[in-house]
Every structure is written in C-alpha cells, then in structure tokens.
Design an enzyme around this catalytic site. Structure first.
Site, PDB file in Angstrom:
ATOM      1  N   MET A   1      20.943  -4.926  -3.478  1.00 29.06           N
ATOM      2  CA  MET A   1      20.994  -3.468  -3.562  1.00 29.06           C
ATOM      3  C   MET A   1      20.572  -3.035  -4.958  1.00 29.06           C
ATOM      4  O   MET A   1      21.361  -3.073  -5.902  1.00 29.06           O
ATOM      5  CB  MET A   1      22.416  -2.989  -3.261  1.00 29.06           C
ATOM      6  CG  MET A   1      22.644  -1.500  -3.489  1.00 29.06           C
ATOM      7  SD  MET A   1      21.654  -0.467  -2.405  1.00 29.06           S
ATOM      8  CE  MET A   1      21.473   0.985  -3.436  1.00 29.06           C
TER       9      MET A   1
ATOM     10  N   THR B   1      -4.344  -3.015   1.285  1.00 27.66           N
ATOM     11  CA  THR B   1      -3.844  -4.373   1.067  1.00 27.66           C
ATOM     12  C   THR B   1      -4.182  -5.307   2.230  1.00 27.66           C
ATOM     13  O   THR B   1      -4.184  -4.907   3.391  1.00 27.66           O
ATOM     14  CB  THR B   1      -2.322  -4.359   0.840  1.00 27.66           C
ATOM     15  OG1 THR B   1      -1.706  -3.554   1.847  1.00 27.66           O
ATOM     16  CG2 THR B   1      -1.992  -3.804  -0.524  1.00 27.66           C
TER      17      THR B   1
ATOM     18  N   ASN C   1       1.488  -4.227  16.113  1.00 29.42           N
ATOM     19  CA  ASN C   1       1.742  -4.449  14.701  1.00 29.42           C
ATOM     20  C   ASN C   1       1.408  -5.895  14.344  1.00 29.42           C
ATOM     21  O   ASN C   1       0.448  -6.454  14.866  1.00 29.42           O
ATOM     22  CB  ASN C   1       3.179  -4.056  14.349  1.00 29.42           C
ATOM     23  CG  ASN C   1       3.323  -3.563  12.928  1.00 29.42           C
ATOM     24  OD1 ASN C   1       3.300  -4.334  11.990  1.00 29.42           O
ATOM     25  ND2 ASN C   1       3.446  -2.256  12.761  1.00 29.42           N
ATOM     26  N   TRP C   2       2.158  -6.524  13.433  1.00 31.31           N
ATOM     27  CA  TRP C   2       1.767  -7.841  12.917  1.00 31.31           C
ATOM     28  C   TRP C   2       1.998  -8.966  13.924  1.00 31.31           C
ATOM     29  O   TRP C   2       1.416 -10.051  13.784  1.00 31.31           O
ATOM     30  CB  TRP C   2       2.541  -8.157  11.633  1.00 31.31           C
ATOM     31  CG  TRP C   2       4.024  -8.272  11.870  1.00 31.31           C
ATOM     32  CD1 TRP C   2       4.955  -7.294  11.716  1.00 31.31           C
ATOM     33  CD2 TRP C   2       4.730  -9.427  12.337  1.00 31.31           C
ATOM     34  NE1 TRP C   2       6.198  -7.757  12.069  1.00 31.31           N
ATOM     35  CE2 TRP C   2       6.087  -9.064  12.444  1.00 31.31           C
ATOM     36  CE3 TRP C   2       4.343 -10.726  12.668  1.00 31.31           C
ATOM     37  CZ2 TRP C   2       7.074  -9.955  12.886  1.00 31.31           C
ATOM     38  CZ3 TRP C   2       5.326 -11.615  13.107  1.00 31.31           C
ATOM     39  CH2 TRP C   2       6.667 -11.233  13.215  1.00 31.31           C
TER      40      TRP C   2
ATOM     41  N   LYS D   1      -3.482  -1.275  14.885  1.00 31.76           N
ATOM     42  CA  LYS D   1      -2.490  -0.236  15.136  1.00 31.76           C
ATOM     43  C   LYS D   1      -3.029   0.961  15.906  1.00 31.76           C
ATOM     44  O   LYS D   1      -2.296   1.628  16.635  1.00 31.76           O
ATOM     45  CB  LYS D   1      -1.923   0.274  13.803  1.00 31.76           C
ATOM     46  CG  LYS D   1      -0.852  -0.576  13.167  1.00 31.76           C
ATOM     47  CD  LYS D   1      -0.311   0.185  11.968  1.00 31.76           C
ATOM     48  CE  LYS D   1       0.757  -0.589  11.227  1.00 31.76           C
ATOM     49  NZ  LYS D   1       1.292   0.204  10.092  1.00 31.76           N
TER      50      LYS D   1
ATOM     51  N   ALA E   1      10.148  -3.652   9.752  1.00 35.80           N
ATOM     52  CA  ALA E   1       9.953  -2.203   9.645  1.00 35.80           C
ATOM     53  C   ALA E   1      10.733  -1.432  10.694  1.00 35.80           C
ATOM     54  O   ALA E   1      11.546  -0.559  10.382  1.00 35.80           O
ATOM     55  CB  ALA E   1       8.463  -1.893   9.754  1.00 35.80           C
TER      56      ALA E   1
ATOM     57  N   ALA F   1       0.816  -1.215   0.000  1.00 36.61           N
ATOM     58  CA  ALA F   1       0.000   0.000   0.000  1.00 36.61           C
ATOM     59  C   ALA F   1       0.851   1.267   0.000  1.00 36.61           C
ATOM     60  O   ALA F   1       0.534   2.223  -0.704  1.00 36.61           O
ATOM     61  CB  ALA F   1      -0.945   0.004   1.203  1.00 36.61           C
TER      62      ALA F   1
ATOM     63  N   ASN G   1      -3.842   0.134   5.146  1.00 45.08           N
ATOM     64  CA  ASN G   1      -3.875   1.586   5.079  1.00 45.08           C
ATOM     65  C   ASN G   1      -4.090   2.101   3.664  1.00 45.08           C
ATOM     66  O   ASN G   1      -4.069   1.355   2.695  1.00 45.08           O
ATOM     67  CB  ASN G   1      -2.560   2.145   5.606  1.00 45.08           C
ATOM     68  CG  ASN G   1      -1.362   1.546   4.884  1.00 45.08           C
ATOM     69  OD1 ASN G   1      -0.961   0.423   5.161  1.00 45.08           O
ATOM     70  ND2 ASN G   1      -0.788   2.278   3.948  1.00 45.08           N
TER      71      ASN G   1
ATOM     72  N   ASP H   1      -1.804   5.571   8.656  1.00 45.20           N
ATOM     73  CA  ASP H   1      -1.321   4.205   8.428  1.00 45.20           C
ATOM     74  C   ASP H   1      -1.818   3.256   9.508  1.00 45.20           C
ATOM     75  O   ASP H   1      -1.110   2.367   9.952  1.00 45.20           O
ATOM     76  CB  ASP H   1       0.218   4.186   8.351  1.00 45.20           C
ATOM     77  CG  ASP H   1       0.763   2.813   7.991  1.00 45.20           C
ATOM     78  OD1 ASP H   1       0.051   2.034   7.341  1.00 45.20           O
ATOM     79  OD2 ASP H   1       1.905   2.503   8.378  1.00 45.20           O
TER      80      ASP H   1
END
Length: 726
Positions: free
Chosen positions: A685, A276, A428-429, A368, A579, A218, A296, A341
C-alpha cells in the site's frame, strides 16, 4: 443524475493506481537467492535454441516457448488425452505459488523441468511429474511498485535458451538465471526514464540469440519501445521506439520521422505518448522478422494528446521489424488515432491459410477493438477484417484503404457515449489458440461496454503512479439495482472463429467476462479456465463441454500440455486478479472467487485433491460514526474514484483480490491517515500523500465510512428478506 454516476463509466479506467494493495504474507517466503531443493542432474537444462524450437513438432512432449512454437498457435500434437477419455482427467499435482494475486503465466516444460512465474515476478522451477520444487528465485520487486502498473503485479512467463531462463521483473529489470540452479547470471535495467511508471508483465522471446522484451505503463504516462539484448551477456543490441519523442528534437530514425508526421502539437511527449509493447512479440524464422503488438495512447483521449488529430503512429498497430537490427519493415494500424484504449498488444499468431484459393503466409490477431484481422506477414497487406464481437465505434473496415469506418456513436470528444467494446476490450491479453485440423481460432471473447466522457480537468502530465486518461474517472452507481444492471450488460464467451470463412462457428457462454486463455490439441480438445473458478475441456469441432474441474479461484492464464514417459499432462496456472477483477470484479457475483495462486496439473486417472477454497464470506465490523456533511462526502467520492477505485473497486465495491474498505476494522479506521501516508508500503500500500492533502485524506475516509454504512443497510435488508414469513 450526473452521467458519471450512471452504471456505464465502470470500464473507463481498468486497473491499479494510487491507493495501493497489500501483498500476500506468503510472499516473504521467497528469497532473492534460489533455494535448491533437488540434487543436480547430469541431464542438460533448457538446452533450447532456434533450431530446436523450429523443429518443436519432432518432440511434441515439450513446451519450449510461450506459445509452444515460434508461430504461437498454442496447438499441441499430443493425442493421449482425447475426446474419448478426457472425462477421466484428474488432478495429478498442485503447487502453491507465493503471492495470491494475478496469475497469468504459461509454464515452459523442457528437458524434464517446468519453469513458471507468479505475481511479483517470482520464478519457480518444478518437477513436471510430481510438482516438487527444484528452485525458486524472487527478484525482490518492491511491494509498493504495483502503484506504477495498470493491471496488477502479474507476469506471463519466462523464455529459455541455451541453459538459461529469462524473465522480466515487474520493476523493469530483465534477468537471466542459470536453468539448472536458479542462480542469477545477469540483469539489465530496461527502463529509459525512472521518473515514469514503467513496468514489465509480458514474457520475453528469444530469437537468434537476442532476448526481446517490451514494457507497460501507457495509462500512466510513458513512451513505448521494444528492446533486444544479447542472450549471453545482456548487452543491448537494438531498441525500437513505437511513438515519437520530443518534437523539438530530431527523430531517432526514419520510422520515427514517419510517425512524427502523424502527431499534432507538443503535448504528447510530455504525457509519454504511450504505445507500450506489453505483451505480444512474435518471431518469424522464415522471414527473419519480429512482429510486435503496440498499445494505446497516453492519454487515452486523442484530442488531448494530439490536438488537431492525426493517426498517431504506431499506436494500436502491428509492426514488423528486422530481427537482426530492429529496423522498421511494415506496419498495419488497427485503430488509427486510437481514442478508446484499443491496444493491438493482444496475441498474434502465424499460420498458412488458403485465401481466395492461394495459400498465404499470414498473421492473425483479435485485438480489443472487436475486429479479427488476417494480414500477409511478408508485406503487411490486409487480407480480411471482420467483427468477431459487438462493436459500435466503427461500422466496418474499408478494405480499399484498410481503415475502420468510425461512427458518430464512438466519438466521445464532446459528450459522453456508450462505447462497445469498452477499454477492457472484446479480447484482452488472454491468449487464443489455433487448431490446423479444424481450421478454427479459439478466442476468449467478451462483451464489455463502457461509458466514456471528456473531462474539463487534467491537461498535463502529473507524474509517476498517476493515470492520464484525458477523460472522466471511473464511477459506478451506488444503487444495488443499477449495479445489477451493470453486471448483466457484460457477457463472456469462448468462440470458435473460422479465419477463412470469416465467421463464428460455435460458442460457449459464461456468466461473466475475463475468462482464461485457450489451448487446442490434436486430441480434438480445447481447454480453457473460467472466471468463476473452473478448468474446462470442450470438443474442438463442435464446442461440446466434455469435462470440468474446480480450480478454487478464477483462471485467466493460457493452459499448456506436455508428455513425459508416455504420459500426457495438462497444466494451467490459476490465480485471480488483473484489470477487470480489481476494477470491477466486486459487482459480479460469479467473479467473486478468492485469489488463490497455484499451478494445477492434470492427467488421466489423477487422484490429487485441492484444499477447501478460501472462505468468501467476511463479517462486516461495526463502522464508525459518519461525521462529515454531504459536501465533504461528495468530495471524498470524487477523490476516491479518481485515485483509489482502480485498486479497491469503484465506489468502494472491491473484488476478492484486494481489501474491500467497507470492511475495515476499527483499528484500521483509527490509522487510516497513516496507511495513506505509507505505513503499509512494504505490504503493497504505497503512500498517496503526493496527491492528497490532510483534508483530502479525511474526505476520502468519510466517504469510505459512508459506504460502510450503506453496506450495513444492504446486508441488514438481505438478512430480513431471508427470514421466512409466517
């Protein structure tokens, strides 16, 4: 001082973006074709169906689905490990996962085999008694795909059904494997638009022969949905979009017609809209309903994505669908017009609770936004909504309307505000658990504020791999004392919440946020891993700490337990990342654990030992000469924080998961431009030259050099302070 340079913007963006990340070299050891290292058995493999999951309590030694049972309570009836003997737990075995990155899976144990996933969606089948590898399957996700995700290359696990193992690959594929051999049976591409940054990190669920999976992305500009596939063939059976598409075209169904009326303008569909379904999917066999948690908006700022307001259905909602067809049944929106969010993708669990003297079939969620919700799962009626964590964006939830009463302090549309909770959330998750014996829900709660501010810039979708926030980018103070204040403002807790009495009963507090999921057992225990590298057991009734063991790394995943041949085991997948560690872990001393990904399994009297933890002390090479003027360095700071800070840390203060650019070697400095152009793409990267000019690259490089010199001064000052004065 500009507010953006104060300590609070740290959580306004939470995870990964353009500057990419190198992969653990060990990841090359896995192959796309499974390596079978154990002989085939005559026993059935993963012979799981709906009836068996419904009757899970009749074989409590197994853990057959993500939350053990369809109700996702993460409660085990096993009692061999209890409050009296938990102090005798020892490590039975450990298994090294391939990639030392975010490890978030809950293992499945059934029919004598453990199935577990690691970073980059690599699946391993293990002997649950010894930890011996039986087979391994690597879906070969491109290592620079991590640019397209928000929160590291994690995977939360598999589903098993009738001899097959199902998992989502990070690049958006849903894959079915033969449970006995690990050979691929089929795979399907779940992505509707490859010009958008779709990923999969969540564990699939299987209901009535349908494999259910959602997607992430999202923040990076996608349109959310959940899809059901036939477990046997992989054929798509239905798909439910969570937000409307192009407003100039007819809506797909009545649900989307309803949702369309709650969005304004025509900008949102260009951004994707968000919404999502990246984690929670729950099946209710009694009602034959599927409940999904919706994420979100894209972008975060509602004034940008939906000028003129609107609730923006079904963002930040719990939605009930018919399992057979995916048809909409009801919804409850936890955060109308989400501006912060505040995903509602967090763990959803089912239970029966006495509400006002009447037993009700409910679902529970602690998303959240800081409110704990109890909802009638047949009708969607809100039964209670109470703060389980500090939250200043809303004063309370109006029980007549079911809507939160927003405060002026939460409105950041015109000026920056300190928001509690910030986008990282009060929960959170990391999964919570429910113990029907105590009646408590055990929540990994956190106090995590953020400074959120509007931006006069970004107003258009800018493509794959780019964040779309509608607000200012992350930035931290560069003063060490201010950084210490930022860290002190965030606290982690394990709380026991009574959903009937609607109050907290006990808590255990930690030095930092981002602690692990929980498991509760009939042995009177609650297990949880911690961000500072421990695995801990508490008493379920009072929260007394009874046992702990070092894990060598931060532990985020939900633990599980199983029993084989009369012996109970407790397992947790350990590995730091995600995160918070990527975006902000560098400023939290307790969270500066190294990323070491393993499966850890314990039993009474276990005698295995872990190798010594990785060295967390790295010598800084001599930085190159800083050649740029202040204007160029300031430009580099802006570019770095907007494009690189979500991976390598804001203001170049990285966690231990990915490289801290202040420690670059002279050789890396010499090839800095080449690295940003994709020289290390196969190591994770990605190239960022689609957004940087040559002048931009040099500005970023000079800023990194400046921060290296800042670090050198800090280290020298610490060394001087440590010398005894005579």
């Amino acid at each position: 001082m500009n507010l953006r340079n104060l300590l609070w913007p740290m959580l306004a963006t939470l995870a990964l973006s353009a500057c990419g990340k190198p992969s653990d070299p060990a990841s090359t050891a896995a192959t796309s074709e499974p390596a079978v290292t154990a002989p085939a058995s005559d026993k059935p493999a993963a012979a799981v169906d709906g009836a068996r999951i419904i009757a899970a309590d009749q074989e409590p030694g197994s853990w057959m689905s993500y939350g053990r049972t369809y109700d996702e309570q993460r409660f085990s009836p096993l009692t061999k490990i209890d409050k009296a003997n938990v102090s005798k737990l020892g490590l039975a075995w450990h298994y090294k996962l391939d990639v030392d990155r975010a490890t978030e899976a809950t293992p499945i144990v059934v029919d004598g085999v453990m199935y577990v996933t690691g970073a980059f969606s690599i699946v391993s089948a293990l002997d649950p008694v010894t930890g011996k590898e039986l087979w391994k399957y690597d879906p070969k996700v491109a290592r620079d795909k991590d640019r397209d995700g928000c929160c590291d290359v994690a995977n939360r696990g598999v589903a098993v059904w009738k001899g097959r193992v199902y998992f989502g690959a990070y690049d958006g594929r849903l894959i079915a494997l033969d449970a006995r051999s690990g050979a691929k049976v089929w795979e399907v591409d779940t992505v509707v638009d490859h010009e958008r940054s779709y990923t999969i990190s969540g564990a699939p669920r299987v209901a009535n022969g349908k494999v259910l999976i959602g997607n992430g992305g999202a923040e990076l500009g996608v349109r959310g949905y959940v899809t059901a596939y036939d477990a046997e063939s992989g054929k798509q059976l239905w798909r439910f979009f969570t937000v409307p598409g192009n407003p100039s075209k007819p809506a797909e169904n009545k649900a989307m017609e309803m949702a369309k009326a709650t969005w304004k303008g025509d900008v949102y569909w260009k951004f994707g809209g968000g919404g999502t379904v990246w984690d929670s999917i729950v099946y209710d066999p009694e009602l034959d309903l599927v409940y999904i948690g919706v994420g979100n908006g894209s972008p975060w700022a509602r004034d940008v994505r939906s000028p003129g307001g609107g609730d923006n259905l079904f963002l930040s909602s719990i939605v009930a669908l018919k399992a057979e067809t995916g048809e909409y049944v009801w919804h409850y929106q936890t955060t109308p017009g989400d501006d912060w969010d505040y995903t509602a993708t967090q763990h959803i669990m089912l239970a029966e609770l006495p509400i006002n003297g009447t037993k009700r079939k409910v679902l529970m969620q602690a998303p959240k936004n800081g409110f704990f919700y109890v909802i009638d799962r047949a009708t969607g009626e809100l039964l209670s909504a109470d703060k389980f964590a500090p939250a200043n964006w809303a004063s309370h939830v109006d029980m007549k309307t079911g809507r939160p009463v927003e405060t002026a302090g939460g409105d950041w549309s015109k000026e920056g505000k300190l928001i509690s909770p910030g986008p990282i959330g009060a929960h959170n998750w990391q999964p919570m658990s429910y113990n029907p014996q105590t009646g408590y829900v055990y929540i990994p709660m956190q106090e995590a504020i953020a400074y959120m501010a509007p931006s006069a810039g970004e107003k258009k979708f800018t493509g794959k791999g780019n964040w779309h926030l509608g607000g200012e980018s992350i930035a931290l103070p560069e003063d060490p004392k201010e950084l210490a204040g930022a860290a002190a403002a965030h606290k982690g807790h394990l709380i026991a919440w009574d959903p009937v009495a609607k109050k907290e009963v006990w808590r255990q507090s930690y030095e930092t946020i981002w602690n692990g999921g929980t498991l509760s057992t009939a042995g009177g225990l609650v297990f949880q891993g911690t961000a500072d590298g421990r695995f801990v057991a508490y008493s379920a009734d009072k929260g007394e700490k009874l046992w702990e063991s070092p894990a060598n790394t931060g532990v985020m995943a939900g633990p599980m337990t199983y029993e084989i041949d009369g012996e109970q085991y407790v397992t947790v997948a350990a590995g730091w990342g995600g995160a918070f560690p990527l975006a902000l872990g560098g400023i939290y001393e307790p969270a500066k654990v190294r990323a070491e990904a393993r499966v850890l399994t314990y039993k009474i009297g276990g005698t295995d030992t872990l190798p010594p933890p990785k060295n967390n002390v790295i010598a800084q090479p001599e930085p190159p000469e800083l050649k740029a003027d202040e204007k160029t360095v300031a430009k580099g700071r802006e570019l770095y924080n907007a494009n690189c800070g979500m991976c390598h840390g804001p203001n170049a203060i990285a966690s231990s998961v990915l490289p801290d650019l202040r420690y670059l070697t002279p050789e890396k400095h010499q090839m800095f431009a080449g690295i940003l152009a994709g020289a290390f793409a196969q190591k994770g990267m990605p190239s960022v030259m689609d957004k940087f000019t040559a002048e931009d690259v040099e500005a970023v490089h000079q800023y990194v050099i400046k921060r290296a010199h800042d670090l050198k001064k800090e280290l020298s000052a610490k060394e001087a302070a440590a010398v005894p004065k005579t």
